[in-house]
Design an enzyme around this catalytic site. Structure first.
Site, PDB file in Angstrom:
ATOM      1  CG  ASP A   1       3.151   4.009  -5.147  1.00  0.00           C
ATOM      2  OD1 ASP A   1       3.076   4.839  -4.229  1.00  0.00           O
ATOM      3  OD2 ASP A   1       2.322   3.106  -5.330  1.00  0.00           O
TER       4      ASP A   1
ATOM      5  CG  HIS B   1      -2.054   0.933   1.198  1.00  0.00           C
ATOM      6  ND1 HIS B   1      -2.302   1.791   0.157  1.00  0.00           N
ATOM      7  CD2 HIS B   1      -3.016   1.198   2.133  1.00  0.00           C
ATOM      8  CE1 HIS B   1      -3.353   2.526   0.427  1.00  0.00           C
ATOM      9  NE2 HIS B   1      -3.803   2.203   1.630  1.00  0.00           N
TER      10      HIS B   1
ATOM     11  CG  HIS C   1      -3.855   1.410  -9.080  1.00  0.00           C
ATOM     12  ND1 HIS C   1      -5.162   1.289  -8.695  1.00  0.00           N
ATOM     13  CD2 HIS C   1      -3.251   2.177  -8.130  1.00  0.00           C
ATOM     14  CE1 HIS C   1      -5.354   1.959  -7.569  1.00  0.00           C
ATOM     15  NE2 HIS C   1      -4.206   2.502  -7.207  1.00  0.00           N
TER      16      HIS C   1
END
Length: 429
Positions: free
Chosen positions: A364, A267, A308
């Site tokens: 990210d 996460h 994702h």
């Protein structure tokens, strides 16, 4: 909301039931299965809640197929371009963007709550010198309930909003103090004459022995990153906050639970994994070799920062962060990992293996490069995420507890253990 029904039939008994099909403002309709057990004597089975809507919400909407993210209806691209993080905080909490007066009042209110109780500083000093900053964050946030008894009534709207302001204001202070503790430097008191992110930078890099003024480029970069991380619908940590909060626990406890959930490398820790992956690849010349490894299901190497759970297109936040990374590096100097990341993205986006699997760069992929350029160490990456996501957590918590129909969360299970059996005597075990 329900304008259609779906008929389900139990072929073994012949029983049927009509289930409402609910339509939201946007997105896929959901089947209301609350009466399923009563009517047909069964539950649904959905590990990971991949196909289950756990709540009704007006806060955030994302369309994974289109690569679209909306806060209260506003596209994330427009918000990142035209608004500050605190303006977005106001939006998430109140449902509308503030006018100039409301914005100034909100900013002043947040600034007035940036200090933490001196007792908390003593508590923080009790952690080992090498404690992970997220361990400190989880513990300190949970302990806030011991200091603010005046705002623990979850059914009082004024107390809920007071709690929201305190959490948004104090998260950067706690985060910076956790960092200072890890390097053995004294924690800096906040400066309310600075911006939200400018104050955080001051508390991170300032020292009592010398003057420090935050760099505007770093201020802007962090403000955008916090804004992009502010909310993301019913992700693991937000769902954790809702589930914990549904027991009517105090809001600080619920947010601490969300903080612990975010700590997981699947996460909030993913951007750290991206940098470690880039370090492992080493140079552009090694990309083909590592892409081949990523395709090999027997190889433990994974391409981090791509794909994702929800997005099946380019993560809209990644596009914004990519542009910001270029601006930051123009000011702070080139990072060879940026060049490596750009080449990796370019090659992967043309490779059929990754294209067919919708493995596009996510939020990210470039954020860690920005953090590193600003001097933020790996173990603080998830802490940065926590600062930004706090407002989303508290907005969802407030939405849930203000619902008169709120019930405690209680997922069901498919039991596969032993059936009923007698306890044998000690000699027969």
């Amino acid at each position: 909301m329900a304008n259609k029904t779906v008929t389900l039939t139990d072929n073994s008994t012949g029983k049927t039931t009509e289930l409402p099909l609910l339509n939201g403002t946007c997105g896929t309709p959901v089947l209301d299965v609350r009466s399923l057990n009563k009517e047909l004597g069964c539950f649904t089975f959905d590990p990971g809640f991949k196909a289950t809507a756990s709540c009704q919400s007006e806060i955030t909407y994302l369309d994974g197929a289109k690569g679209e993210l909306l806060y209260r209806g506003y596209p994330i691209e427009q918000l990142a371009e035209q608004c500050s993080f605190l303006e977005v905080c106001y939006l998430l909490l109140h449902g509308e963007l503030p006018n100039e007066q409301a914005r100034d009042e909100f900013v002043a209110n947040i600034s007035s709550h940036t200090m933490i109780n001196e007792g908390l500083r003593v508590f923080l000093d009790g952690f080992r010198y090498d404690a992970h900053p997220m361990a400190i964050m989880t513990g300190v946030v949970g302990s806030l309930s011991a200091f603010y008894h005046d705002s623990l009534n979850i059914y009082d709207p004024e107390q809920r909003m007071m709690t929201a302001h305190r959490l948004i204001a104090k998260m950067p202070t706690i985060a910076a103090a956790a960092y200072k503790h890890s390097i053995g430097e004294p924690a800096m008191y906040p400066r309310n004459d600075l911006s939200y992110t400018g104050n955080f930078l001051y508390m991170m890099w300032g020292r009592p022995t010398e003057a420090y003024e935050p760099d505007p480029v770093a201020e802007k970069a962090l403000d955008v990153l916090f804004l992009l991380h502010a909310d993301h619908e019913q992700n693991a940590s937000t769902s954790t906050v809702r589930l914990a909060g549904s027991s009517q626990t105090n809001p600080f406890g619920a947010i601490a639970a969300g903080t612990a959930s975010l700590w997981g490398p699947a996460h909030g820790g993913a951007n750290e994994a991206v940098l470690r992956m880039l370090d492992e690849i080493g140079s552009v010349s090694n990309i083909d070799k590592f892409l081949a490894r990523a395709k090999d299901k027997n190889d433990p190497f994974r391409l981090m920062g791509f794909g994702h759970r929800v997005y099946k297109n380019f993560d809209p936040r990644a596009k914004i962060i990519k542009k910001m990374a270029h601006k930051v590096l123009e000011n702070y100097g080139d990072d060879p990992r940026m060049e490596l990341a750009l080449h990796l993205e370019e090659i992967a986006r043309k490779d059929d293996y990754f294209v067919k699997r919708n493995l596009y760069p996510n939020v990210d992929f470039y954020s860690g490069i920005i953090y590193q350029a600003l001097g933020i160490p790996y173990n603080m990456f998830t802490v940065m995420f926590t600062i930004g996501r706090t407002v989303g957590w508290i907005a969802h918590w407030m939405e849930m507890v203000s619902d008169p129909k709120m019930v405690i969360g209680r997922p069901r299970q498919l039991y596969t253990g032993h059936g009923p059996r007698d306890v044998p005597s000690l000699k027969k075990r």
